[in-house]
Design a protein around this motif. Structure first.
Motif, PDB file in Angstrom:
ATOM      1  N   VAL A 116       0.826  -1.201   0.000  1.00  0.00           N
ATOM      2  CA  VAL A 116       0.000   0.000   0.000  1.00  0.00           C
ATOM      3  C   VAL A 116       0.866   1.259   0.000  1.00  0.00           C
ATOM      4  O   VAL A 116       0.578   2.229  -0.702  1.00  0.00           O
ATOM      5  CB  VAL A 116      -0.943  -0.010   1.221  1.00  0.00           C
ATOM      6  CG1 VAL A 116      -1.713   1.292   1.306  1.00  0.00           C
ATOM      7  CG2 VAL A 116      -1.904  -1.173   1.138  1.00  0.00           C
ATOM      8  N   ILE A 117       1.958   1.209   0.744  1.00  0.00           N
ATOM      9  CA  ILE A 117       2.815   2.392   0.825  1.00  0.00           C
ATOM     10  C   ILE A 117       3.491   2.657  -0.508  1.00  0.00           C
ATOM     11  O   ILE A 117       3.557   3.801  -0.982  1.00  0.00           O
ATOM     12  CB  ILE A 117       3.848   2.209   1.957  1.00  0.00           C
ATOM     13  CG1 ILE A 117       3.113   2.179   3.312  1.00  0.00           C
ATOM     14  CG2 ILE A 117       4.882   3.317   1.943  1.00  0.00           C
ATOM     15  CD1 ILE A 117       3.993   1.922   4.496  1.00  0.00           C
ATOM     16  N   SER A 118       4.020   1.603  -1.157  1.00  0.00           N
ATOM     17  CA  SER A 118       4.647   1.811  -2.469  1.00  0.00           C
ATOM     18  C   SER A 118       3.623   2.267  -3.498  1.00  0.00           C
ATOM     19  O   SER A 118       3.931   3.066  -4.385  1.00  0.00           O
ATOM     20  CB  SER A 118       5.332   0.520  -2.935  1.00  0.00           C
ATOM     21  OG  SER A 118       4.391  -0.527  -3.094  1.00  0.00           O
ATOM     22  N   LEU A 119       2.387   1.798  -3.361  1.00  0.00           N
ATOM     23  CA  LEU A 119       1.328   2.239  -4.269  1.00  0.00           C
ATOM     24  C   LEU A 119       1.029   3.723  -4.053  1.00  0.00           C
ATOM     25  O   LEU A 119       0.830   4.483  -5.013  1.00  0.00           O
ATOM     26  CB  LEU A 119       0.067   1.399  -4.027  1.00  0.00           C
ATOM     27  CG  LEU A 119      -1.060   1.551  -5.038  1.00  0.00           C
ATOM     28  CD1 LEU A 119      -0.627   1.037  -6.405  1.00  0.00           C
ATOM     29  CD2 LEU A 119      -2.302   0.777  -4.576  1.00  0.00           C
ATOM     30  N   PHE A 120       1.012   4.133  -2.797  1.00  0.00           N
ATOM     31  CA  PHE A 120       0.781   5.539  -2.477  1.00  0.00           C
ATOM     32  C   PHE A 120       1.882   6.417  -3.082  1.00  0.00           C
ATOM     33  O   PHE A 120       1.617   7.450  -3.699  1.00  0.00           O
ATOM     34  CB  PHE A 120       0.729   5.703  -0.957  1.00  0.00           C
ATOM     35  CG  PHE A 120       0.682   7.133  -0.494  1.00  0.00           C
ATOM     36  CD1 PHE A 120      -0.473   7.879  -0.612  1.00  0.00           C
ATOM     37  CD2 PHE A 120       1.807   7.745   0.060  1.00  0.00           C
ATOM     38  CE1 PHE A 120      -0.523   9.197  -0.198  1.00  0.00           C
ATOM     39  CE2 PHE A 120       1.770   9.059   0.475  1.00  0.00           C
ATOM     40  CZ  PHE A 120       0.598   9.788   0.351  1.00  0.00           C
ATOM     41  N   ARG A 121       3.126   5.976  -2.938  1.00  0.00           N
ATOM     42  CA  ARG A 121       4.237   6.770  -3.484  1.00  0.00           C
ATOM     43  C   ARG A 121       4.199   6.779  -5.009  1.00  0.00           C
ATOM     44  O   ARG A 121       4.587   7.758  -5.649  1.00  0.00           O
ATOM     45  CB  ARG A 121       5.566   6.205  -2.981  1.00  0.00           C
ATOM     46  CG  ARG A 121       5.718   6.386  -1.473  1.00  0.00           C
ATOM     47  CD  ARG A 121       7.136   6.150  -1.008  1.00  0.00           C
ATOM     48  NE  ARG A 121       7.194   6.297   0.438  1.00  0.00           N
ATOM     49  CZ  ARG A 121       7.449   5.302   1.282  1.00  0.00           C
ATOM     50  NH1 ARG A 121       7.675   4.099   0.814  1.00  0.00           N
ATOM     51  NH2 ARG A 121       7.476   5.506   2.575  1.00  0.00           N
ATOM     52  N   ALA A 122       3.763   5.675  -5.593  1.00  0.00           N
ATOM     53  CA  ALA A 122       3.642   5.629  -7.051  1.00  0.00           C
ATOM     54  C   ALA A 122       2.618   6.651  -7.535  1.00  0.00           C
ATOM     55  O   ALA A 122       2.801   7.290  -8.582  1.00  0.00           O
ATOM     56  CB  ALA A 122       3.250   4.226  -7.499  1.00  0.00           C
ATOM     57  N   HIS A 123       1.529   6.825  -6.783  1.00  0.00           N
ATOM     58  CA  HIS A 123       0.537   7.850  -7.132  1.00  0.00           C
ATOM     59  C   HIS A 123       1.150   9.251  -7.034  1.00  0.00           C
ATOM     60  O   HIS A 123       0.907  10.113  -7.893  1.00  0.00           O
ATOM     61  CB  HIS A 123      -0.682   7.748  -6.205  1.00  0.00           C
ATOM     62  CG  HIS A 123      -1.685   6.724  -6.620  1.00  0.00           C
ATOM     63  ND1 HIS A 123      -1.541   5.395  -6.347  1.00  0.00           N
ATOM     64  CD2 HIS A 123      -2.841   6.831  -7.316  1.00  0.00           C
ATOM     65  CE1 HIS A 123      -2.569   4.724  -6.828  1.00  0.00           C
ATOM     66  NE2 HIS A 123      -3.376   5.579  -7.429  1.00  0.00           N
TER      67      HIS A 123
END
Length: 1413
Positions: A116-123
């Motif tokens: 979830v955190i890497s997805l957030f940073r990708a956004h």
């Protein structure tokens, strides 16, 4: 469809549990372009005047064609892929569509495979890139090929490929070409040198390197691309005489390195991607010579980069190309450019993203400058610096440039008679790690003469040295070092013992030592400090094994100086991140060892915790993000501080308590960011302790930690995206939620708060949907906990359940899940990836409501409004599932207080409020009306049921029971549905209807899965057991019922399913053997035991005197074994004593249907055989086929002749219609009842003729088979059958069909019957070989007194055969002589399909789903 409209495409099948997901095997990017174009196309129609979108769509269509061609090289394909994704993301943004997050390769990031955190940073990264791209578009900074720049900027690592094609320069001596990347603004090299040794003949010195001079400059980052200017430079050093003008080679000193010139090219646009470059395009880099041979190359370089001059045609010819990726990537993606022979020149320093496996131990040394006095010479010296690596074995450790072999010593460029030479030469010293502590570098200074005779007599006039490691264990610091120059005896200078104890660098602290040395040189081995000579060097350490930081080294070796531990922990945050991640595992080990070895005190707990938070924060930085895998591996494989979790929890709780009280707590934000990994350190040992029954630890976590987190996050503003850190709580869901209702209540409030406020931008749809999925999983987990722990009357908590229902309704009604507001493309994507979460939660709310039992009254009228809001969502399945809750509320309140006024008042109030606010639609009104109708229908059924339960008619009770259970099934009331299934089962057993009882229980078994999941207790007599146990028990009971009902085919099917479970799932071979034996017995029963065929009866109940479920309806009843119609009718009439029997088989008129009396119609119907597909066109024994003649049937026929149209006295067939009533039942018989409601259709004359011919052929076939099998059968039936067909005087044969249908007049009037006419002709043709076989068999059996009869029949057959074969062709049967066949029935099996299939369902009455009117 036309063939040109159909394209066959490859697909991929992915299994998700029991479900198979079928997707196109097309390239994912092609599919994305296709869906994007469709979505943009619909918007483009609304924004017709927007030219920019038009251009984008044309570009995408052209690029899609190129992608589909499959002809692009891998590097061009990658470039095109980046261009396409850049255009899509840009277009989506300007159209205000959702952000698409991608991985490093440009593929859409799969949230299933990302945290979830890497997805957030990708956004965050995607949003930043798109914003920057739009700024570029608006300022017109980018050119038409802007996608290339966007492609390069989207990657964290870049490379430059250079191929040296030729070097054109008039030198006449050997030369060295030092190529590197250069920043002219800062006047520094960016990369290490690439060295090419060029011969005096104008070719590479190593001729094998011709056409192989390739280099790739790697490790460049986005910061490097952000430099204002980047140059490719080449410094040319001549190797030979001191002065090129010297012609006497024999007297000249040779091998001297002398400055010659530079070649410079601005490659900023190429390396930044603003200029597309083909690897075949050659660039010319002009050469600029030194004006005088004492000019510094570095000075000349700076002059040339700021001005332009004529090169006279001399220079370098190169090809180059900007590549995206590190060396591993580019070797894979550009194999035609970068192979194992391509030299790699690394960046001076670490790349922006340090890969965990990148092991380096390089020291870059720059010979900066010097100042040397001439002493007793008349002119300044020609100084040459010779550097050696000194240790016991320090050989071949110096590399002058990439692509060159390591050497033992380095010799500098010689500047002629210069007092202050400025070399600025950089080279690499690569030394094994274990040798570093005893290594030092020695610099020897020698005057070089242009005359060889003088040069030989020259000795080293001074020396300097520098250690690579300090006494404290740290490596030499980066930067400028001014070394102490020593003079003395040249031989003593080479003895290590004479200088190693002396200070190597000039510094204020060493000034006293230097003065002492100058006064007393003999005391230090004969060397003295030369105050008039200086040497300046610069060093840069690129090592993943050595540190320059004393504090970090002190922390790693904290036991040696424990008094410095507190200071070292505090200063860890001041250390450069590169240094820390290089020693990640060692640093973590040190921190946890400190914590464990001070377990009895908390002196260092907060300091260690802060240090741990700092390290985790570093890993979150984009530069070090690849160290995530290292940290994960450490936690899983190396972390062993078993009791550290207590101290981590204690500090975390302290911080959270301070924050929740509103006090300032500076580390709290960093702590929440690092929460994922903090829990990963804590949870493994909690799980271990949990398994060890140490429950207290788990309670500590929940009560003191998680609840504090909830309270903290609730008080945070929504601008904090840190609520993404709640994801790590997944690790503890299964442990804690079942223990504390307070925690559950607070969590419900927290989630409801997060759902109600927008945490993420509205176009971050992937992030929003992932958040919703986490909520969905959590809410379902809560539901299980509540069912197990908080449902009993003793533990029931009204407020807890109320919070749950309000949370679930808030989730289901949130804006981000309202699919009806989205475009079709977005809706399809969400449904394909996540499904409709509203339905899942809606069904869960329904199930939870019905489990409340008598506690439902606590939520009336409070839950009326939320449930109403949920039913207003325009989703059909959701509405169907939840609207019945209203009826349940009414029923509940009525049972409690005798009325439902509270419900009535609340729903009127809330409905008025919701509809006024925009809720509801026409469809909702229809569904509400449908709900009212539903309630009315239920009341009618219940009243009917109550009426017939006191009746003697078991059939009526069964009908009402089926009506009720079907009703409960339709409204998804599983408990009530199962309850009435067992009521029906009991009624069947009372009447010995074992087959129907089996089918009834089978419906319950279909609701169960082969799993260990516990069953919901639906019945009073049911005991707690798993679904597998209950299903297995039901199957055994059902099999016994089927056995009693002689339905062995059905019993075998269930035996096979059980056997498969015993063999493949539970591995119970004993039960497997029992089941296989039982199965074998059933197969034997099928073949050996006679099963009487039951008759079927059509029963019509006419008149308003019958109950609603019978009135004016026709049912097909399945009779019992050997039951005659008369007996069945008598028993039927006894159930309705006042009923009148109708002696007609036609539909009665309206006068009878509308009368207040009861009329019963009863007649026999014939079942229509439907052979299962697996048995078709196969030689199947009669015992198997006969079963299907009266079982698994849904179509029944009753025929009566009628006259229509003009009557032809000569041909009765032309006007004879068969009124064939083909009844089609709602379900196949047998089933859960012995009767089902039916409808009817009719038959035309030609179809009647086809069916009659088919039945006649079937009759002949069957009789031939019987007479072949049994010699004792009397001959009379065969004689009558054959004579009736071949003798026209008896029945007319098929001559009447020919006159009626095979005429031009009929063909002209009935074009649509052409295929049916062909079928009829084929049946007539097939009858001839059948008759021939029958007459032959008759001739063998006929007695002498019947011989004349047989001969006359043969004569008639010959005439008939001649006529038919002439008109319709010849058909032949296979030889079936019983003397040559072990199975005489084979002729029937093989021929029946071709002869009689034409008359079966295909040529018979067309099946219709409704009666003709």
């Amino acid at each position: 469809f036309p063939a040109s409209f159909i394209v066959l495409k490859e697909v991929t099948i992915e299994k998700r549990g029991d479900e198979e997901i079928i997707t196109s095997a097309e390239m994912p990017l092609v599919k994305e372009v296709t869906t994007t174009l469709r979505e943009w196309g619909s918007i483009w129609k609304q924004l017709y005047v927007v030219r920019r979108l038009d251009r984008l769509m044309w570009d995408l269509m052209e690029w899609r064609s190129q992608l589909l061609s499959g002809t692009l090289p891998s590097d061009e394909f990658k470039e095109l892929k980046q261009k396409v994704t850049s255009k899509i993301d840009y277009g989506n943004k300007i159209l205000e569509l959702d952000v698409v997050v991608r991985d490093a390769d440009g593929n859409i990031l799969d949230p299933e495979r990302a945290s979830v955190i890497s997805l957030f940073r990708a956004h965050e990264d995607a949003t930043a890139k798109i914003t920057e791209r739009i700024k570029e578009e608006q300022s017109n900074v980018q050119l038409d090929h802007s996608g290339v720049s966007a492609r390069i900027q989207s990657s964290p690592t870049h490379s430059l490929y250079v191929f040296v094609r030729n070097f054109v320069c008039r030198i006449g001596e050997d030369s060295e070409l030092f190529m590197s990347l250069y920043d002219p603004i800062k006047q520094t090299n960016i990369s290490e040198n690439y060295l090419v040794r060029w011969g005096d003949k104008g070719l590479p010195k190593d001729i094998e390197m011709l056409n192989s001079l390739k280099v790739v400059f790697t490790d460049l980052g986005n910061k490097d691309l952000g430099r204002e200017k980047i140059y490719l430079i080449c410094q040319i050093v001549r190797v030979g005489r001191m002065d090129l003008k010297d012609t006497n080679h024999k007297k000249c000193t040779m091998g001297l390195r002398r400055p010659f010139g530079v070649a410079v090219m601005d490659i900023s646009d190429i390396i930044k991607g603003k200029t597309e470059c083909d690897e075949e395009k050659q660039y010319f880099i002009p050469f600029h010579p030194v004006i005088a041979e004492n000019d510094f190359l570095h000075t000349l370089l700076n002059k040339v980069t700021t001005s332009r001059g004529d090169s006279g045609g001399q220079g370098l010819w190169v090809t180059m190309k900007a590549l995206v990726g590190d060396i591993v990537q580019i070797r894979k993606e550009y194999p035609h450019l970068v192979d194992r022979s391509t030299v790699v020149a690394r960046k001076l320093g670490f790349p922006e993203i340090i890969m965990p496996g990148d092991i380096r131990n390089d020291i870059y040394l720059t010979l900066h400058s010097g100042d040397f006095d001439k002493y007793n010479k008349t002119t300044q010296k020609n100084v040459e610096v010779i550097m050696l690596v000194c240790d016991e074995e320090g050989k071949n450790s110096i590399c002058l440039g990439a692509g060159d072999r390591p050497v033992n010593e380095y010799r500098s460029v010689i500047y002629y008679q210069i007092k202050q030479p400025r070399w600025m030469e950089t080279f690499k010293v690569a030394i094994p790690l274990e040798e570093m502590p005893r290594i030092h570098l020695r610099f020897m200074f020698r005057h070089r003469s242009s005359q060889e005779s003088k040069d030989k007599s020259e000795r080293n006039f001074a020396m300097a040295f520098v250690r690579l490691m300090k006494e404290d264990g740290t490596v030499l610091r980066d930067g400028i070092h001014e070394l102490t120059v020593f003079k003395g005896d040249s031989k003593r200078m080479e003895e290590v013992s004479s200088y190693l104890s002396l200070p190597s660098e000039r510094s204020h602290s060493d000034s006293h030592k230097a003065a002492t040395l100058m006064r007393s040189s003999s005391s230090v081995g004969g060397l003295s400090v030369s105050s008039r000579d200086t040497l300046t060097i610069a060093t840069l350490v690129c090592s993943t094994k050595l540190t320059q930081n004393v504090g970090l080294l002190g922390l790693l070796k904290w036991r040696t100086r424990p008094e410095m531990l507190k200071q070292n922990l505090q200063e860890l945050k001041l250390i450069d991140g590169e240094e820390v991640v290089k020693f990640l595992q060692d640093t973590l080990d040190a921190l946890f060892n400190i914590m464990m070895e001070h377990s009895q005190t908390d002196d260092y707990d907060i300091l260690v915790f802060d240090a741990l938070i700092y390290i985790i924060g570093l890993i979150a930085d984009r530069k070090f993000q690849h160290f995530n895998t290292v940290l994960e591996a450490y936690i899983k494989q190396h972390f062993s501080a078993t009791l550290a979790y207590k101290k981590l929890m204690s500090v975390l709780k302290t911080y959270l308590d301070v924050s929740s009280r509103g006090e300032a707590c500076e580390p709290i934000l960093r702590t929440l960011k690092a929460l994922e990994y903090i829990f990963k350190f804590i949870v493994p040992f909690c799980l271990f302790l949990f398994q060890g029954d140490t429950f207290q630890h788990i309670q500590d976590i929940v009560s003191s930690l998680l609840r504090t987190i909830n309270r903290t996050v609730i008080t945070m503003g929504r601008e904090h995206a840190l609520i993404v850190s709640l994801k790590p709580l997944d690790h503890l869901f299964s442990l804690s939620f079942s223990l504390f209702k307070d925690f559950l209540m607070e969590t419900f409030l927290l989630f409801k708060d997060l759902i109600g406020k927008h945490v993420y931008p509205s176009d971050w749809v992937t992030m929003i949907m992932v958040q919703n999925r986490v909520f969905l999983q959590a809410i379902n987990t809560y539901a299980d906990t509540m069912n197990h722990k908080f449902l009993d009357n003793n533990s029931f908590e009204v407020q807890l359940w109320n919070n749950y229902f309000h949370l679930a309704v808030a989730f289901i009604t949130q804006e981000s899940l309202q699919l009806q507001h989205f475009s079709p493309t977005k809706r399809s994507k969400i449904l394909a990836k996540y499904g409709d979460m509203r339905r899942l939660i809606g069904f869960a709310i329904r199930d939870m409501w019905y489990k409340l039992g008598k506690n439902k009254i606590c939520f009336i009228p409070g839950m009326v409004g939320p449930i109403l809001e949920m039913t207003l969502i325009p989703e059909e399945e959701l509405r169907r599932a939840t609207i019945p809750i209203f009826f349940d509320m009414m029923q509940c309140e009525h049972n409690h207080s005798g009325n439902f006024r509270k419900f009535e008042n609340e729903i009127i109030l809330k409905l008025d409020h919701e509809v006024e606010g925009g809720g509801g639609d026409e469809r909702y009104m229809d569904m509400r009306a449908h709900f009212v109708t539903l309630v009315t229908g239920l009341l009618e059924r219940l009243l009917d049921y109550r009426t017939v339960m006191s009746d003697d008619s078991r059939n009526n009770r069964m009908s009402c029971t089926v009506n009720l259970l079907n009703f409960y099934k339709d409204i998804n009331r599983e408990g009530m549905y199962i309850r009435y299934l067992y009521k029906l089962r009991d009624l069947h057993l009372d009447g010995e209807n074992y087959t129907e009882a089996a089918y009834t229980l089978l419906l319950h078994s279909k609701l169960l899965k082969w799993s260990e999941e516990q069953c919901t207790l639906q019945l009073d007599f049911q005991t707690p057991q798993s679904q597998r146990q209950l299903k297995e028990s039901l199957y055994d009971t059902i099999i016994s019922y089927f056995d009693k009902g002689k339905m062995w085919e059905e019993a075998i099917t269930l035996c096979k399913e059980l056997a498969d479970q015993f063999e493949m799932e539970v591995f119970d071979y004993e039960l497997l053997g029992q089941k296989l034996n039982q199965q074998a017995k059933f197969y034997e029963s099928i073949m050996k035991i006679l099963r009487p065929k039951p008759d079927y009866f059509a029963v019509g109940y006419y008149g308003c005197g019958f109950p609603q479920f019978l009135r004016n309806k026709v049912f097909i009843h399945r009779g019992k074994e050997y039951e005659r119609r008369e007996d069945f009718q008598s028993q039927l009439m006894s159930q309705f004593p006042s009923a009148v029997r109708l002696n007609i088989t036609t539909m009665p008129g309206d006068d009878i249907k509308n009368s207040n009396m009861q009329y019963i119609q009863c007649f026999t119907v014939q079942p229509v055989l439907e052979i299962p597909p697996r048995l078709r066109n196969k030689p199947v024994p009669d015992q198997i086929i006969n079963f299907y003649k009266s079982n698994y049937v849904q179509r029944f026929q009753y025929s009566r002749p009628v006259r229509r149209g003009k009557v032809d006295p000569d041909n009765e067939f032309a006007s004879m219609w068969i009124e064939r009533t083909t009844f089609i039942t709602a379900y196949k018989l047998p089933g859960i009842l012995r009767w089902f409601e039916a409808t009817n259709v009719f038959m035309i004359p030609l179809e009647n003729a086809i069916e009659t011919m088919g039945q006649t052929n079937e009759k002949i076939l069957t009789m031939i088979n019987q007479y072949q099998c049994d010699d004792a059968l009397p001959i009379n039936p065969l004689s009558m059958l054959l004579n009736g067909i071949v003798d026209p005087a008896v029945m007319g044969g098929f001559a009447k069909y020919e006159k009626a249908f095979f005429t031009e007049e009929y063909m002209h009037e009935h074009h649509e019957d052409r295929d049916k006419l062909m079928r009829l002709k084929d049946l007539i043709a097939w009858q001839i070989p059948l008759l021939g076989r029958g007459i032959s068999l008759h001739g063998k059996r006929v007695t002498d007194d019947l011989r004349p009869f047989h001969e006359r029949m043969e004569e008639c057959f010959k005439q008939l055969k001649k006529k038919v074969e002439k008109e319709y062709g010849v058909r032949e049967l296979p030889d079936t002589d019983e003397r040559r066949s072990t199975r005489p029935r084979s002729m029937l099996r093989s021929v029946r399909q071709s002869i009689c299939s034409l008359a079966g369902s295909e040529c018979g009455t067309p099946t219709k789903t409704h009666p003709e009117r």
